[in-house]
Design an enzyme around this catalytic site. Structure first.
Site, PDB file in Angstrom:
ATOM      1  NE  ARG A  50       0.732   1.364   4.435  1.00  0.00           N
ATOM      2  CZ  ARG A  50       2.017   1.600   4.438  1.00  0.00           C
ATOM      3  NH1 ARG A  50       2.649   1.888   3.314  1.00  0.00           N
ATOM      4  NH2 ARG A  50       2.724   1.548   5.555  1.00  0.00           N
ATOM      5  CG  ASP A  59      -1.347   2.996  12.235  1.00  0.00           C
ATOM      6  OD1 ASP A  59      -0.388   3.492  12.865  1.00  0.00           O
ATOM      7  OD2 ASP A  59      -1.219   1.995  11.486  1.00  0.00           O
ATOM      8  CB  SER A 158       2.651  -2.309   3.388  1.00  0.00           C
ATOM      9  OG  SER A 158       1.978  -2.723   4.481  1.00  0.00           O
ATOM     10  CG  ASP A 203       0.911  -1.044   6.973  1.00  0.00           C
ATOM     11  OD1 ASP A 203       0.409   0.068   6.737  1.00  0.00           O
ATOM     12  OD2 ASP A 203       2.087  -1.203   7.333  1.00  0.00           O
ATOM     13  CB  SER A 246      13.400   2.235   6.395  1.00  0.00           C
ATOM     14  OG  SER A 246      12.980   2.377   7.716  1.00  0.00           O
TER      15      SER A 246
HETATM   16  P1  NG1 Z   1       5.610   0.390   7.336  1.00  0.00           P
HETATM   17  O1  NG1 Z   1       5.685   1.491   6.366  1.00  0.00           O
HETATM   18  O2  NG1 Z   1       5.140  -0.900   6.773  1.00  0.00           O
HETATM   19  O3  NG1 Z   1       6.875   0.244   8.090  1.00  0.00           O
HETATM   20  C1  NG1 Z   1       4.317   1.202   9.622  1.00  0.00           C
HETATM   21  C2  NG1 Z   1       3.182   0.494  10.369  1.00  0.00           C
HETATM   22  C3  NG1 Z   1       1.840   1.201  10.252  1.00  0.00           C
HETATM   23  C4  NG1 Z   1       1.946   2.700  10.453  1.00  0.00           C
HETATM   24  C5  NG1 Z   1       3.081   3.273   9.582  1.00  0.00           C
HETATM   25  C6  NG1 Z   1       3.334   4.742   9.820  1.00  0.00           C
HETATM   26  C7  NG1 Z   1       3.610  -1.945  10.391  1.00  0.00           C
HETATM   27  C8  NG1 Z   1       3.193  -3.262   9.892  1.00  0.00           C
HETATM   28  N1  NG1 Z   1       2.977  -0.863   9.904  1.00  0.00           N
HETATM   29  O4  NG1 Z   1       4.361   0.874   8.303  1.00  0.00           O
HETATM   30  O5  NG1 Z   1       0.927   0.634  11.182  1.00  0.00           O
HETATM   31  O6  NG1 Z   1       2.126   3.045  11.799  1.00  0.00           O
HETATM   32  O7  NG1 Z   1       4.311   2.601   9.788  1.00  0.00           O
HETATM   33  O8  NG1 Z   1       2.208   5.500   9.542  1.00  0.00           O
HETATM   34  O9  NG1 Z   1       4.477  -1.864  11.228  1.00  0.00           O
HETATM   35 MG    MG Z   2       6.589  -3.048   6.784  1.00  0.00          MG
END
Ligand code: NG1
Ligand code: MG
Length: 477
Positions: A50, A59, A158, A203, A246
């Site tokens: 996403r 969130d 994601s 996500d 990252s």
């Molecule tokens: P990613 O971009 O997948 O590291 C994370 C969190 C989300 C949200 C975002 C920041 C996971 C699976 N997802 O995403 O819940 O907090 O960062 O908005 O850790």
């Molecule tokens: Mg992730």
């Protein structure tokens, strides 16, 4: 074989817009599967990555987010196996090694502990796979599974969640679990959190429930209340990967889980200053809104009630009146946060959360405003995206020099709004660009960011995207 709780199709056109490209991916996987097992896979399962347009790092504070699903997905295929084991292979077998795991829940932690670094992706498979079947089916099927996918890794799109969600759908479908969708979603979030990130539910929600052609406004106040949203015509959304990965799980103590901890500290400071009594300290900033205060008023409270300074562990402990070890219970691996830091920023983090939440509501309101034309909406949405980036960079400190460089290049070349997407600290950016300028924009970013930095750039690194479908099972025919 159809299951009501998950989307199922036998038509490729139901899943993808880019049918030819994706058919080739499926064929390649099918061939590899046949080489491994001598038979074709019976089913494919896909769950998308996403992009989040706005609403970053809120969130887990129960505030809404605004993502849409990518066409890029985690893709699994499988057949049943006669033994009671799960045989797992990966399309990229050099980086991701095979494993045979037991279906037995009692052996699960043992299995996870024995994974080598090149098998560690299997943790996500297991978390997802079990989330929809634990306690729901009486016996588990033996399976042969091949894992692939094209979501950019470690880049805020994601990739890990898409693997969890696809594995969860596979578990539900293959074992005919009767779990309902809301419970499944809740379980996927809980099981993924157990791997270490104190994440919210953005996500998993978008990957499971995305609607083709629409972005989703997702509210977490009531459990994942979603609203599909038509984005304005005339603009395209471009993802550009900064190519600075990252790795979230490796940096939890200093980054993601530290931010969640700092928000909790802000929560407790505000609770005390606002004289709110509760049996346990609140765990999210939204709980402090008790008398319909506006989000502007909440920002004022932060400014007047929390001192703007760097807090040491000792100072925080003095204010909250307990040891950090006890206070942060419930945050996975909170000991890493405590041992790796002695500088906390509750003022900045809380200000980001309330202001970002405000921007998400404004974004949503603008999209739905029938008094505005699309032409009038576009600059408003772009400005909100840029303000979100400013806040992520300056208040939440989750941007990076490379992300900022890339975002500036995008804006200089016509992006009306440009920001990091996902957790940040590297990974991808999203830009809103006029569709008529799209080709010039892509060329300029290619030259000014990628070529200038000596990086190769392909269609998985810099690409325009539109809202795609959610998770689906596809019968191989
Ligand atoms: P990613 O971009 O997948 O590291 C994370 C969190 C989300 C949200 C975002 C920041 C996971 C699976 N997802 O995403 O819940 O907090 O960062 O908005 O850790
Ligand atoms: Mg992730």
């Amino acid at each position: 074989m159809e299951t009501k709780n998950i989307q199922y199709t036998e038509k490729f056109e139901d899943i993808y817009t880019n049918v030819d490209y994706n058919k080739k991916r499926y064929q390649e996987m099918s061939e590899k599967f046949q080489n491994l097992h001598g038979v074709k896979p019976d089913y494919f399962v896909r769950a998308p990555g996403r992009v989040n347009l706005i609403g970053e790092h809120i969130d887990y504070m129960n505030y809404p987010v605004f993502p849409f699903a990518l066409e890029q997905d985690s893709l699994l295929c499988f057949t049943y196996s006669d033994d009671e084991l799960i045989h797992i292979d990966h399309m990229n077998s050099e980086e991701f090694h095979s494993a045979v795991i037991s279906n037995d829940p009692a052996k699960r932690s043992e299995t996870i502990a024995s994974l080598t670094p090149k098998q560690s992706y299997i943790k996500y498979f297991i978390a997802g796979y079990c989330s929809g079947i634990d306690g729901k089916v009486s016996s588990y099927k033996g399976l042969k599974v091949l894992i692939g996918g094209n979501v950019p890794l470690a880049s805020g799109c994601s990739s890990s969640t898409s693997l969890c969600v696809s594995s969860s759908i596979l578990g539900v479908f293959a074992n005919k679990s009767t779990i309902n969708q809301a419970e499944l979603l809740e379980n996927i979030i809980t099981y993924e959190r157990s791997l270490g990130t104190a994440c919210g539910g953005m996500d998993q929600t978008i990957s499971l429930l995305a609607v083709h052609g629409k972005a989703l406004f997702i509210e977490f106040n009531e459990f994942a209340k979603i609203e599909s949203v038509q984005l304005p015509h005339g603009v395209s959304f471009v993802i550009a990967n900064s190519l600075t990965p990252s790795a979230k799980l490796e940096t939890l103590g200093k980054r993601y889980n530290k931010r969640v901890s700092e928000c909790r500290m802000a929560c407790k400071i505000l609770m005390d200053k606002m004289s709110i009594k509760a049996e346990k300290p609140f765990t999210n900033l939204r709980q402090l809104v008790r008398n319909n205060e506006t989000l502007e008023e909440m920002q004022e409270k932060v400014k007047t009630l929390i001192e703007q300074k760097v807090y040491t562990k000792e100072e925080i402990e003095q204010i909250i009146g307990t040891k950090l070890e006890d206070f942060l219970q419930g945050i996975p691996q909170s000991e890493l946060v405590i041992t790796q830091n002695n500088d906390y920023y509750p003022y900045e983090r809380a200000l980001h959360v309330y202001s970002e939440a405000n921007r998400v509501y404004q974004f949503q309101k603008t999209c739905f405003d029938t008094q505005l034309t699309d032409e009038e909406k576009i600059p408003i949405l772009g400005k909100l995206m840029n303000e979100s980036q400013y806040s992520c960079d300056n208040l939440y400190d989750c941007s990076s020099d490379k992300l900022n460089e890339l975002i500036n290049i995008c804006r200089k070349n016509g992006a009306i709004g440009s920001r990091l997407t996902g957790a940040g600290w590297g990974g991808c950016t999203v830009s809103m660009v006029r569709t008529e300028n799209l080709q010039d924009f892509l060329q300029a970013v290619k030259t000014q960011y990628y070529e200038k930095n000596g990086l190769t750039c392909d269609e998985n690194i810099l690409f325009a995207t539109a809202p795609a479908n959610g998770a689906m099972v596809y019968k191989n025919i």
